[in-house]
Design an enzyme around this catalytic site. Structure first.
Site, PDB file in Angstrom:
ATOM      1  N   LYS A  93       0.794  -1.096  -0.012  1.00 45.87           N
ATOM      2  CA  LYS A  93      -0.071  -0.085  -0.105  1.00 45.87           C
ATOM      3  C   LYS A  93       0.694   1.370   0.006  1.00 45.87           C
ATOM      4  CE  LYS A  93      -2.293  -1.187   3.867  1.00 45.87           C
ATOM      5  NZ  LYS A  93      -1.510  -2.456   4.203  1.00 45.87           N
ATOM      6  N   ARG A 135     -10.140   1.372   8.597  1.00 45.16           N
ATOM      7  CA  ARG A 135      -9.383  -0.112   8.911  1.00 45.16           C
ATOM      8  C   ARG A 135     -10.543  -0.991   9.477  1.00 45.16           C
ATOM      9  NH1 ARG A 135      -4.093   0.413   8.493  1.00 45.16           N
ATOM     10  NH2 ARG A 135      -2.728  -1.149   9.644  1.00 45.16           N
ATOM     11  N   ARG A 191      11.406  -6.205   4.819  1.00 48.13           N
ATOM     12  CA  ARG A 191      11.353  -4.667   4.628  1.00 48.13           C
ATOM     13  C   ARG A 191      12.374  -3.830   5.595  1.00 48.13           C
ATOM     14  NH1 ARG A 191       5.455  -1.911   5.370  1.00 48.13           N
ATOM     15  NH2 ARG A 191       5.588  -3.159   7.300  1.00 48.13           N
ATOM     16  N   ARG A 236      10.697  -2.611  11.306  1.00 51.17           N
ATOM     17  CA  ARG A 236       9.829  -1.953  11.943  1.00 51.17           C
ATOM     18  C   ARG A 236       9.655  -3.114  13.200  1.00 51.17           C
ATOM     19  NH1 ARG A 236       5.021  -0.051   8.069  1.00 51.17           N
ATOM     20  NH2 ARG A 236       3.875  -1.299   9.471  1.00 51.17           N
ATOM     21  N   ARG A 259      -1.219  -9.503  12.887  1.00 59.33           N
ATOM     22  CA  ARG A 259      -1.584  -8.163  12.216  1.00 59.33           C
ATOM     23  C   ARG A 259      -2.506  -8.845  11.114  1.00 59.33           C
ATOM     24  NH1 ARG A 259       3.725  -5.593  10.376  1.00 59.33           N
ATOM     25  NH2 ARG A 259       2.535  -4.361   9.200  1.00 59.33           N
TER      26      ARG A 259
HETATM   27  P1  AP5 Z   1       4.799  -1.705   1.873  1.00 63.32           P
HETATM   28  O1  AP5 Z   1       4.493  -0.833   0.812  1.00 63.32           O
HETATM   29  O2  AP5 Z   1       5.597  -1.161   2.807  1.00 63.32           O
HETATM   30  O3  AP5 Z   1       3.550  -2.487   2.221  1.00 63.32           O
HETATM   31  P2  AP5 Z   1       2.233  -1.834   3.157  1.00 63.32           P
HETATM   32  O4  AP5 Z   1       1.111  -2.329   2.443  1.00 63.32           O
HETATM   33  O5  AP5 Z   1       2.289  -0.332   3.210  1.00 63.32           O
HETATM   34  O6  AP5 Z   1       2.502  -2.589   4.576  1.00 63.32           O
HETATM   35  P3  AP5 Z   1       2.325  -1.630   5.951  1.00 63.32           P
HETATM   36  O7  AP5 Z   1       3.085  -2.847   7.159  1.00 63.32           O
HETATM   37  O8  AP5 Z   1       2.729  -0.561   6.093  1.00 63.32           O
HETATM   38  O9  AP5 Z   1       0.585  -1.974   6.154  1.00 63.32           O
HETATM   39  P4  AP5 Z   1      -0.024  -2.033   7.299  1.00 63.32           P
HETATM   40  O10 AP5 Z   1      -1.414  -1.788   6.820  1.00 63.32           O
HETATM   41  O11 AP5 Z   1       0.236  -3.302   8.205  1.00 63.32           O
HETATM   42  O12 AP5 Z   1       0.524  -0.951   8.537  1.00 63.32           O
HETATM   43  P5  AP5 Z   1       0.380   0.533   8.681  1.00 63.32           P
HETATM   44  O13 AP5 Z   1       1.571   1.385   8.630  1.00 63.32           O
HETATM   45  O14 AP5 Z   1      -0.785   1.258   7.887  1.00 63.32           O
HETATM   46  O15 AP5 Z   1       5.585  -2.970   1.291  1.00 63.32           O
HETATM   47  C1  AP5 Z   1       6.160  -3.881   2.131  1.00 63.32           C
HETATM   48  C2  AP5 Z   1       7.286  -4.542   1.622  1.00 63.32           C
HETATM   49  O16 AP5 Z   1       7.544  -5.121   0.701  1.00 63.32           O
HETATM   50  C3  AP5 Z   1       8.443  -3.259   1.374  1.00 63.32           C
HETATM   51  O17 AP5 Z   1       9.809  -3.631   1.770  1.00 63.32           O
HETATM   52  C4  AP5 Z   1       8.520  -3.106   0.098  1.00 63.32           C
HETATM   53  O18 AP5 Z   1       9.900  -2.327  -0.625  1.00 63.32           O
HETATM   54  C5  AP5 Z   1       8.025  -4.509  -0.564  1.00 63.32           C
HETATM   55  N1  AP5 Z   1       7.260  -4.370  -1.840  1.00 63.32           N
HETATM   56  C6  AP5 Z   1       6.194  -3.443  -1.978  1.00 63.32           C
HETATM   57  N2  AP5 Z   1       5.446  -3.997  -3.129  1.00 63.32           N
HETATM   58  C7  AP5 Z   1       6.405  -5.109  -3.652  1.00 63.32           C
HETATM   59  C8  AP5 Z   1       6.243  -5.844  -4.939  1.00 63.32           C
HETATM   60  N3  AP5 Z   1       5.179  -5.678  -5.798  1.00 63.32           N
HETATM   61  N4  AP5 Z   1       6.993  -6.870  -4.895  1.00 63.32           N
HETATM   62  C9  AP5 Z   1       8.020  -7.103  -4.191  1.00 63.32           C
HETATM   63  N5  AP5 Z   1       8.091  -6.306  -3.085  1.00 63.32           N
HETATM   64  C10 AP5 Z   1       7.372  -5.274  -2.667  1.00 63.32           C
HETATM   65  O19 AP5 Z   1      -0.194   0.461   9.960  1.00 63.32           O
HETATM   66  C11 AP5 Z   1       0.512   0.070  11.225  1.00 63.32           C
HETATM   67  C12 AP5 Z   1      -0.210   0.301  12.564  1.00 63.32           C
HETATM   68  O20 AP5 Z   1      -0.681   1.389  12.562  1.00 63.32           O
HETATM   69  C13 AP5 Z   1      -1.225  -0.785  12.639  1.00 63.32           C
HETATM   70  O21 AP5 Z   1      -1.137  -2.114  12.901  1.00 63.32           O
HETATM   71  C14 AP5 Z   1      -2.121   0.117  13.471  1.00 63.32           C
HETATM   72  O22 AP5 Z   1      -1.604  -0.398  14.743  1.00 63.32           O
HETATM   73  C15 AP5 Z   1      -1.980   1.554  13.449  1.00 63.32           C
HETATM   74  N6  AP5 Z   1      -2.791   1.899  12.490  1.00 63.32           N
HETATM   75  C16 AP5 Z   1      -2.664   2.360  11.206  1.00 63.32           C
HETATM   76  N7  AP5 Z   1      -3.854   2.934  10.560  1.00 63.32           N
HETATM   77  C17 AP5 Z   1      -4.575   2.878  11.443  1.00 63.32           C
HETATM   78  C18 AP5 Z   1      -6.239   2.946  11.502  1.00 63.32           C
HETATM   79  N8  AP5 Z   1      -7.055   3.287  10.540  1.00 63.32           N
HETATM   80  N9  AP5 Z   1      -6.907   2.423  12.714  1.00 63.32           N
HETATM   81  C19 AP5 Z   1      -6.202   1.847  13.792  1.00 63.32           C
HETATM   82  N10 AP5 Z   1      -5.081   1.573  13.861  1.00 63.32           N
HETATM   83  C20 AP5 Z   1      -4.171   2.108  12.833  1.00 63.32           C
END
Ligand code: AP5
Ligand code: ZN
Length: 216
Positions: A13, A88, A127, A160, A171
Site C-alpha cells: 500500500k 481499517r 522490509r 519496524r 496483524r
Molecule cells: P509496503 O508498501 O511497505 O506495504 P504496506 O501495505 O504499506 O504495509 P504496512 O505494513 O505498512 O501496512 P499495514 O497496513 O500493516 O501498516 P500501517 O502502517 O498502515 O511494502 C512492504 C514491503 O514489500 C516493502 O519492503 C516493499 O519494498 C516491498 N514491496 C512492495 N511492493 C512489492 C512488490 N510488488 N514486489 C516485491 N516487494 C514489494 O499500520 C501500522 C499500524 O498502525 C497498525 O498495525 C495499527 O496499529 C496502526 N494503524 C494505522 N492505521 C490505523 C487505523 N486506521 N486504525 C487503527 N490503527 C491504525
C-alpha cells in the site's frame, strides 16, 4: 479523485500510494505514517499509539478518527486525496462517510491490493525503512547497495518493531477480522476495484493506474 487503498499488511500500500498519489496529483494520507512520525517525535499521540502498534492491534477509533478528521479538513485535501490505512474497520468507514458528507464530498473508488499470506510474510520480513528520509527498501526485492544504509540519503535502515514474525501473524488476523469486511461494505456500492498485487512494483502500479482510470 478521492481514493481509499485497502489490503493486508505488506500488500504494498505504502509503495503504491506514493506512485498513485503522484500520478493523480492528490495528497497521500497514511495513518500508519502519521502514527510512526508521532512515535519518533515522542508526542502524546505517539506514546498512546505505540503500545497498540507494537502489539499489531488497531489504535482506538476515537484517536484515529480525530486525527483523520483534522487531516481531511486541510486545504490540500479539498479536491482529492489518497487514504492509505484508513478506514481499517466498518465503524471507521461509516464515520468517513459522515465526514465526507459534512465536507460535501464522496469517495470515488476503493482500490484493493490482493496478495496471499505467504507473500506478506516474505515482504514484511525483508522490509527495511530509512530512519532519516522514510524510504522503504526490501532486502531481496529492492535492496540498497550497501547493507543497512539508505541509497537515497545515506541514512540508517531499521526493521519496524511490528514486522517481527509473531506480530505479522497477529496483524494478518486483525486484517481478516476487522478490515477485510470493508470490501463487502464498499463493494455493495460498486466502489471496489481489486488489483492483483503480486509481481514487480512497476507492474502492480500499471494495473492499479489502469483500474483507477477505468473507475474515474
Ligand atoms: P509496503 O508498501 O511497505 O506495504 P504496506 O501495505 O504499506 O504495509 P504496512 O505494513 O505498512 O501496512 P499495514 O497496513 O500493516 O501498516 P500501517 O502502517 O498502515 O511494502 C512492504 C514491503 O514489500 C516493502 O519492503 C516493499 O519494498 C516491498 N514491496 C512492495 N511492493 C512489492 C512488490 N510488488 N514486489 C516485491 N516487494 C514489494 O499500520 C501500522 C499500524 O498502525 C497498525 O498495525 C495499527 O496499529 C496502526 N494503524 C494505522 N492505521 C490505523 C487505523 N486506521 N486504525 C487503527 N490503527 C491504525
Ligand atoms: Zn533515506
Amino acid at each position: 479523485m478521492r481514493l481509499v487503498l485497502v489490503g493486508p499488511p505488506g500488500a504494498g500500500k505504502g509503495t503504491q500510494a506514493a506512485f498513485i498519489a503522484d500520478r493523480f496529483g492528490v495528497p497521500k494520507i497514511s495513518t500508519g505514517d502519521i502514527f510512526r512520525a508521532n512515535v519518533s517525535q515522542g508526542t502524546p499521540l505517539g506514546q498512546e499509539a505505540k503500545k497498540y502498534m507494537d502489539a499489531g492491534d488497531l489504535v482506538p477509533d476515537e484517536v484515529t478518527i480525530a486525527m483523520v478528521r483534522d487531516r481531511l479538513a486541510q486545504d490540500d485535501a479539498a479536491e482529492g486525496f489518497l487514504l492509505d490505512g484508513f478506514p481499517r474497520n466498518v465503524h471507521q468507514a461509516a464515520v468517513l462517510d459522515d465526514i465526507l458528507t459534512e465536507l460535501g464530498a464522496r469517495l470515488d473508488v476503493v482500490l484493493e491490493l490482493a496478495v496471499d499470506d505467504e507473500e506478506v510474510v516474505r515482504r514484511l520480513s525483508g522490509r527495511r525503512t530509512c530512519r532519516s528520509c522514510g524510504h522503504v527498501w526490501h532486502l531481496e526485492f529492492d535492496p540498497p547497495s550497501a547493507e543497512g544504509v539508505c541509497d537515497a540519503c545515506g541514512g540508517e535502515l531499521f526493521q519496524r518493531d511490528d514486522d517481527r514474525a509473531e506480530t505479522v501473524r497477529h496483524r494478518l488476523h486483525v486484517y481478516a477480522e476487522q478490515t477485510a469486511p470493508l470490501v463487502g461494505y464498499y463493494g455493495e456500492r460498486g466502489l471496489v476495484e481489486e488489483v492483483d498485487a503480486l509481481g514487480p512494483v512497476a507492474e502492480v502500479t500499471e494495473r492499479a493506474v489502469a483500474a483507477l482510470e477505468r473507475a474515474a
